[in-house]
Design a protein around this motif. Structure first.
Motif, PDB file in Angstrom:
ATOM      1  N   ALA A 119       0.912  -1.328   0.001  1.00 26.16           N
ATOM      2  CA  ALA A 119      -0.162   0.024   0.060  1.00 26.16           C
ATOM      3  C   ALA A 119       0.873   1.325   0.234  1.00 26.16           C
ATOM      4  O   ALA A 119       0.460   2.194  -0.781  1.00 26.16           O
ATOM      5  N   ALA A 120       1.917   1.171   0.713  1.00 20.86           N
ATOM      6  CA  ALA A 120       2.796   2.370   0.748  1.00 20.86           C
ATOM      7  C   ALA A 120       3.532   2.605  -0.507  1.00 20.86           C
ATOM      8  O   ALA A 120       3.427   3.784  -0.771  1.00 20.86           O
ATOM      9  N   CYS A 121       4.014   1.704  -1.116  1.00 20.93           N
ATOM     10  CA  CYS A 121       4.473   1.748  -2.225  1.00 20.93           C
ATOM     11  C   CYS A 121       3.641   2.205  -3.499  1.00 20.93           C
ATOM     12  O   CYS A 121       4.030   3.245  -4.146  1.00 20.93           O
ATOM     13  N   ARG A 122       2.507   2.048  -3.266  1.00 20.49           N
ATOM     14  CA  ARG A 122       1.555   2.161  -4.330  1.00 20.49           C
ATOM     15  C   ARG A 122       1.294   3.715  -4.031  1.00 20.49           C
ATOM     16  O   ARG A 122       1.047   4.510  -5.154  1.00 20.49           O
ATOM     17  N   LEU A 123       1.209   3.893  -2.888  1.00 23.95           N
ATOM     18  CA  LEU A 123       0.592   5.510  -2.558  1.00 23.95           C
ATOM     19  C   LEU A 123       1.844   6.430  -3.069  1.00 23.95           C
ATOM     20  O   LEU A 123       1.639   7.485  -3.674  1.00 23.95           O
ATOM     21  N   ALA A 124       3.049   6.130  -3.009  1.00 20.69           N
ATOM     22  CA  ALA A 124       4.275   6.618  -3.137  1.00 20.69           C
ATOM     23  C   ALA A 124       4.212   6.902  -4.775  1.00 20.69           C
ATOM     24  O   ALA A 124       4.496   8.232  -5.491  1.00 20.69           O
ATOM     25  N   TYR A 125       3.814   5.743  -5.722  1.00 14.70           N
ATOM     26  CA  TYR A 125       3.807   5.947  -6.981  1.00 14.70           C
ATOM     27  C   TYR A 125       2.673   7.098  -7.249  1.00 14.70           C
ATOM     28  O   TYR A 125       3.000   8.009  -8.278  1.00 14.70           O
ATOM     29  N   GLY A 126       1.565   6.923  -6.551  1.00 17.19           N
ATOM     30  CA  GLY A 126       0.595   8.026  -6.791  1.00 17.19           C
ATOM     31  C   GLY A 126       0.995   9.348  -6.463  1.00 17.19           C
ATOM     32  O   GLY A 126       0.562  10.304  -7.241  1.00 17.19           O
ATOM     33  N   LEU A 127       1.645   9.496  -5.575  1.00 14.96           N
ATOM     34  CA  LEU A 127       2.184  11.027  -5.039  1.00 14.96           C
ATOM     35  C   LEU A 127       3.119  11.410  -6.328  1.00 14.96           C
ATOM     36  O   LEU A 127       3.170  12.516  -6.682  1.00 14.96           O
ATOM     37  N   ILE A 128       3.963  10.396  -6.874  1.00  9.83           N
ATOM     38  CA  ILE A 128       4.956  10.925  -7.738  1.00  9.83           C
ATOM     39  C   ILE A 128       4.197  11.197  -9.125  1.00  9.83           C
ATOM     40  O   ILE A 128       4.389  12.173  -9.798  1.00  9.83           O
ATOM     41  N   GLU A 129       3.290  10.361  -9.402  1.00  7.59           N
ATOM     42  CA  GLU A 129       2.633  10.536 -10.812  1.00  7.59           C
ATOM     43  C   GLU A 129       1.656  11.597 -10.902  1.00  7.59           C
ATOM     44  O   GLU A 129       1.776  12.390 -11.522  1.00  7.59           O
ATOM     45  N   THR A 130       1.081  11.929  -9.616  1.00 10.61           N
ATOM     46  CA  THR A 130      -0.319  13.153  -9.737  1.00 10.61           C
ATOM     47  C   THR A 130       0.572  14.164  -9.323  1.00 10.61           C
ATOM     48  O   THR A 130       0.160  15.440  -9.713  1.00 10.61           O
ATOM     49  N   GLY A 131       1.873  14.342  -8.805  1.00 15.73           N
ATOM     50  CA  GLY A 131       2.527  15.639  -8.468  1.00 15.73           C
ATOM     51  C   GLY A 131       1.687  16.123  -7.136  1.00 15.73           C
ATOM     52  O   GLY A 131       2.231  17.354  -6.856  1.00 15.73           O
ATOM     53  N   LEU A 132       0.938  15.559  -6.614  1.00 18.54           N
ATOM     54  CA  LEU A 132       0.254  16.091  -5.594  1.00 18.54           C
ATOM     55  C   LEU A 132       0.914  15.891  -4.011  1.00 18.54           C
ATOM     56  O   LEU A 132       1.663  14.739  -3.859  1.00 18.54           O
ATOM     57  N   SER A 133       0.728  16.515  -3.116  1.00 15.59           N
ATOM     58  CA  SER A 133       1.084  16.122  -1.713  1.00 15.59           C
ATOM     59  C   SER A 133       0.077  15.082  -1.116  1.00 15.59           C
ATOM     60  O   SER A 133      -1.117  15.099  -1.764  1.00 15.59           O
ATOM     61  N   MET A 134       0.565  14.638  -0.309  1.00 12.56           N
ATOM     62  CA  MET A 134      -0.388  13.759   0.688  1.00 12.56           C
ATOM     63  C   MET A 134      -1.509  14.427   1.213  1.00 12.56           C
ATOM     64  O   MET A 134      -2.653  13.653   1.005  1.00 12.56           O
ATOM     65  N   ALA A 135      -1.508  15.371   1.489  1.00  8.68           N
ATOM     66  CA  ALA A 135      -2.501  16.216   2.045  1.00  8.68           C
ATOM     67  C   ALA A 135      -3.535  16.454   1.128  1.00  8.68           C
ATOM     68  O   ALA A 135      -4.673  16.360   1.316  1.00  8.68           O
ATOM     69  N   LYS A 136      -2.987  16.828  -0.177  1.00  6.75           N
ATOM     70  CA  LYS A 136      -3.885  17.284  -1.260  1.00  6.75           C
ATOM     71  C   LYS A 136      -4.456  16.083  -1.724  1.00  6.75           C
ATOM     72  O   LYS A 136      -5.757  15.841  -2.142  1.00  6.75           O
ATOM     73  N   LEU A 137      -3.770  14.842  -1.819  1.00  4.56           N
ATOM     74  CA  LEU A 137      -4.315  13.458  -2.496  1.00  4.56           C
ATOM     75  C   LEU A 137      -5.397  13.055  -1.282  1.00  4.56           C
ATOM     76  O   LEU A 137      -6.571  12.626  -1.848  1.00  4.56           O
ATOM     77  N   ALA A 138      -5.189  13.573  -0.051  1.00  5.59           N
ATOM     78  CA  ALA A 138      -6.299  12.982   0.865  1.00  5.59           C
ATOM     79  C   ALA A 138      -7.638  13.637   0.479  1.00  5.59           C
ATOM     80  O   ALA A 138      -8.805  13.200   0.935  1.00  5.59           O
ATOM     81  N   GLN A 139      -7.613  15.053   0.182  1.00  5.59           N
ATOM     82  CA  GLN A 139      -8.890  15.787  -0.120  1.00  5.59           C
ATOM     83  C   GLN A 139      -9.666  15.181  -1.141  1.00  5.59           C
ATOM     84  O   GLN A 139     -10.776  15.399  -1.557  1.00  5.59           O
TER      85      GLN A 139
END
Length: 771
Positions: free
Chosen positions: A658-678
């Motif tokens: 899950a953490a690795c998948r989230l990290a790829y998502g943060l890189i791909e979208t260019g969003l911060s974790m806080a922004k992604l959570a929104q």
């Protein structure tokens, strides 16, 4: 203001009261002792609290969550290896800021004015202030000598009577200025009383002691526990006790007493003085309970309890007697007319035969019969529940039910090694072929099971003197209840089928499990383009245990820069790498359910159409997924297709994936974790365990009848009042767990409270019909 609670103690001297739980989670007046510490801190203005955890940390995090429902903000620091009192506080440094903070033991009971102690500390410009208490019994404590100004002049650790030069003892409550943390080495066992404070005294630093008014007691053993209970009943210590109920007419009550909610009394009972009858307990006709604690147990007719402790889920037969100092752990059965003698201790889930008389410690007596498995695992104490003979028979049963090739791994200490060795012996003795993998965690072992499609994989883990055994099938999933029953049936019948001497099995090793696990977890999703690079994300991983090391390795394999710094997301895995927690860039904690919703949103944006989740995963995820165009399948409801899909989608059940998948998502979208959570709405859960006096099945049927649109798969689930509720029986206990969900804390709490009251009402009605 900020505080640290030291809540990692296992309470070995307090056993069997503290068996199977961290010492701060021992209940007193229907509340964990740790809750009183949190209430004290809040009362004096300390509302930002970090708890250091070690033994069974989920028992604490599941109960307290983020602390909001208790009026505080809670953070957690989990120690994979003991760091000592000072080392544990040093690991919390990032949460402590630049102002003085208080350190409090989570397993002591006190009502000392912490704010006045902080004022003393600031007034004297102290580097550290030790809160002292005047005591009459001095030999078990560290004594502290101070001069007229309050400066500490000498420490006397565990004195003899010839060294009792002071009557002020170290309470384990400290006020510290942040600069003191620089003296504590990182990731090293370091103690306040034995290491830090003597060094400060030697260096001539401003080390003060303040003798505080108020109550303080270190709840070290069962005698101390009972003394604190009596002091609480007398009002000698200021505690916020839960609401109490009134006994029925005809019950003789001699104060002081505490009677919790939903307690049933028979005719002619005598209660008190100094009796605590916890919520959900029942006391039979003409029973006597005095100077005793009954923590959610069934006391039979004509029982006599004199200065005893009876743990949750215990059942005492007619005419049983417990003498002064007797202690029963959780789930003990005492037969009719049995006597548990003075100071005897009976460990959890043991059975005392009718008409017997027991003395001393009953740790190796008859194990209570019943389900071997609990949540697809087997748990127990080494040489008490989990013996070499038990493991030998279990290994034979595993071969009989699942075939010859069985994978086996262990981690944690010699007890785990011995357990795995006994299992290996049993597998070979039955003609099996054990495959010994080098998996170091439960999640890695599950991955190996699915990778090589072993018919059965067993992972053994040791924590202190307890051992758990987790079982996985050829898909890497927890074995089905049907598979569990087959093993249980063989164990219950005592069938031991040894192979012919020419057919005894041989073991073989299988190396590289960890590397394969990390490589698979770090593999990029099919939707990852790498348009923003792969080494552009800075993250932090908290913890030093196996799960945290795996988490760090997985993120580093992606190319993440894993380091501790401000403004980056912090990833935390539980000890089994099953649950992930993330603290975003703004310091907000995102728990596993919310993270799963974020992952579903990410996958839906890149074309995923179907996802499979456990039946017990939050119901709100169905709505979140549906809004993103995803269809959710549930294990236990949607058949074979759901199980096959769940086996492939490891990011839904593994913290490292899950953490690795989230990290790829943060890189791909260019969003911060806080922004992604929104992108995903916040939702909340509220949970309570309700003791049941009668048939749990009857209560479940009554709930189902009153909510005919409910889904009946693993318990009872329905949508109600803007949220959801799930009710399920607790394994091995006369209790139901109620879990409510909603898009606000208020909705979740209201639903939980409503169903708790409804369940108790149904139980009372059932009970009245029996009487």
């Amino acid at each position: 203001m900020k505080a640290v609670i030291l809540a990692g103690g296992e309470g070995s001297r307090l056993r069997p009261i503290s068996s199977d739980k961290p010492k701060p989670m021992v209940r007193m007046f229907d509340k964990p002792i740790l809750e009183y510490s949190i209430e004290l801190l809040k009362k004096h203005g300390f509302d930002d609290i970090t708890a250091t955890l070690q033994m069974l940390p989920h028992k604490i995090t599941d109960h307290f969550g983020d602390g909001k429902s208790f009026g505080v903000t809670l953070h957690y620091s989990v120690e994979s290896t003991p760091l000592g009192t000072a080392g544990g506080v040093k690991s919390c440094r990032d949460n402590l800021g630049d102002e003085p903070f208080v350190v409090l033991s989570g397993d002591s009971v006190t009502d000392i004015d912490l704010k006045s102690c902080l004022d003393f500390h600031k007034k004297n410009g102290a580097d550290a202030t030790i809160v002292l208490s005047k005591q009459s019994k001095l030999l078990d404590y560290g004594l502290v000598m101070i001069d007229d100004a309050g400066l500490i002049t000498r420490f006397i650790e565990k004195p003899t009577w010839g060294q009792v030069f002071s009557d002020t003892v170290n309470t384990g409550i400290y006020i510290l200025s942040p600069r003191v943390l620089d003296m504590i080495p990182d990731n090293t066992f370091f103690d306040f009383a034995k290491d830090l404070f003597p060094q400060m005294l030697k260096n001539g630093m401003n080390l003060f002691g303040v003798v505080a008014d108020g109550y303080w007691c270190d709840m070290g053993d069962p005698i101390a526990f009972m003394n604190v209970v009596c002091d609480g009943l007398d009002g000698a210590v200021e505690l916020a006790l839960p609401s109490q109920s009134m006994p029925s007419a005809g019950v003789m009550v001699q104060q002081p007493c505490y009677i919790g909610e939903n307690v049933r009394f028979g005719k002619g009972c005598k209660i008190g003085p100094y009796a605590v009858i916890g919520a959900g307990s029942s006391v039979g006709d003409h029973a006597t309970v005095e100077f005793s604690v009954v923590d959610g147990a069934q006391i039979g007719a004509m029982n006599t309890l004199e200065g005893a402790y009876v743990g949750k889920g215990c059942i005492l037969g007619t005419g049983a007697a417990l003498r002064e100092g007797a202690v029963l752990g959780e789930g003990v059965i005492v037969g009719q007319h049995a006597e548990v003698c003075h100071s005897a201790r009976v460990w959890p889930k043991k059975e005392i035969e009718a008409d017997s008389r027991v003395e001393g410690s009953v740790a190796s007596g008859q194990l209570r019969k019943g389900a071997v498995f609990e949540d697809s695992s087997i748990y127990g104490h080494t040489h008490i529940d989990i013996t070499p003979d038990f493991c030998l028979r279990l290994g034979i049963a595993a071969v009989t039910t699942h075939g010859a090739e069985i994978a086996l791994a262990w981690h944690g200490g010699d007890a785990a090694r011995l357990t795995a060795l006994a299992l290996e012996t049993g597998i070979c003795a039955a003609g099996g072929r054990p495959v010994l993998t080098d998996s170091q965690s439960q999640s890695c072992s599950a991955f190996v099971a699915g990778l090589y499609h072993f018919p059965l994989t067993i992972f053994v883990r040791q924590r202190n003197d307890s051992v758990s055994m987790s079982f996985f099938d050829a898909d890497g999933l927890e074995i089905s209840r049907d598979s569990q029953r087959k093993i249980e049936s063989l164990m219950a019948r005592g069938e031991v089928n040894f192979a012919d001497s020419r057919q005894i099995g041989h073991s073989r090793p299988l190396a590289g499990a960890g590397e394969a696990y990390i490589s698979s977890a770090a593999a990029p999703p099919e939707w990852f383009t790498g348009k923003n690079g792969r080494g552009t994300l800075a993250v932090c991983v908290e913890g030093t245990d196996v799960a945290s090391v795996s988490l760090r390795s997985g993120l580093e394999a992606i190319g993440c820069r894993v380091r501790r710094e401000n403004g980056v997301p912090v990833f935390i895995a539980d000890e089994n790498s099953k649950q992930l927690t993330v603290i975003d860039e703004d310091g907000k904690t995102l728990f596993n359910g919310r993270l799963l919703g974020i992952l579903l949103w990410l996958e839906a944006q890149h074309g995923l159409k179907n996802v499979a989740l456990p039946y017990t995963a939050p119901a709100v995820l169905d709505e979140i997924a549906q809004k993103s165009g995803l269809s959710v399948l549930r294990l236990g409801r949607d058949g074979k297709i759901a199980r096959e899909l769940y086996a492939r989608q490891q990011f839904t059940r593994d913290a490292v994936f899950a953490a690795c998948r989230l990290a790829y998502g943060l890189i791909e979208t260019g969003l911060s974790m806080a922004k992604l959570a929104q992108k995903v709405p916040a939702f909340y859960e509220s949970s309570i365990d309700v003791g049941i006096m009668n048939d749990r099945g009857a209560i479940m049927r009554a709930l189902a009848a009153s909510h005919r649109d409910a889904e009946l798969i693993e318990g009872f689930r329905t949508k109600i009042g803007g949220g959801w509720v799930h009710v399920s029986p607790l394994a091995g206990l006369r209790a139901l767990r109620i879990t409510a969900e909603g898009y606000s804390e208020e909705i979740a709490a209201e639903i939980c409270d409503m169903f708790s009251k409804q369940t108790k009402k149904m139980d009372r009605q059932d009970n009245s019909s029996v009487l």
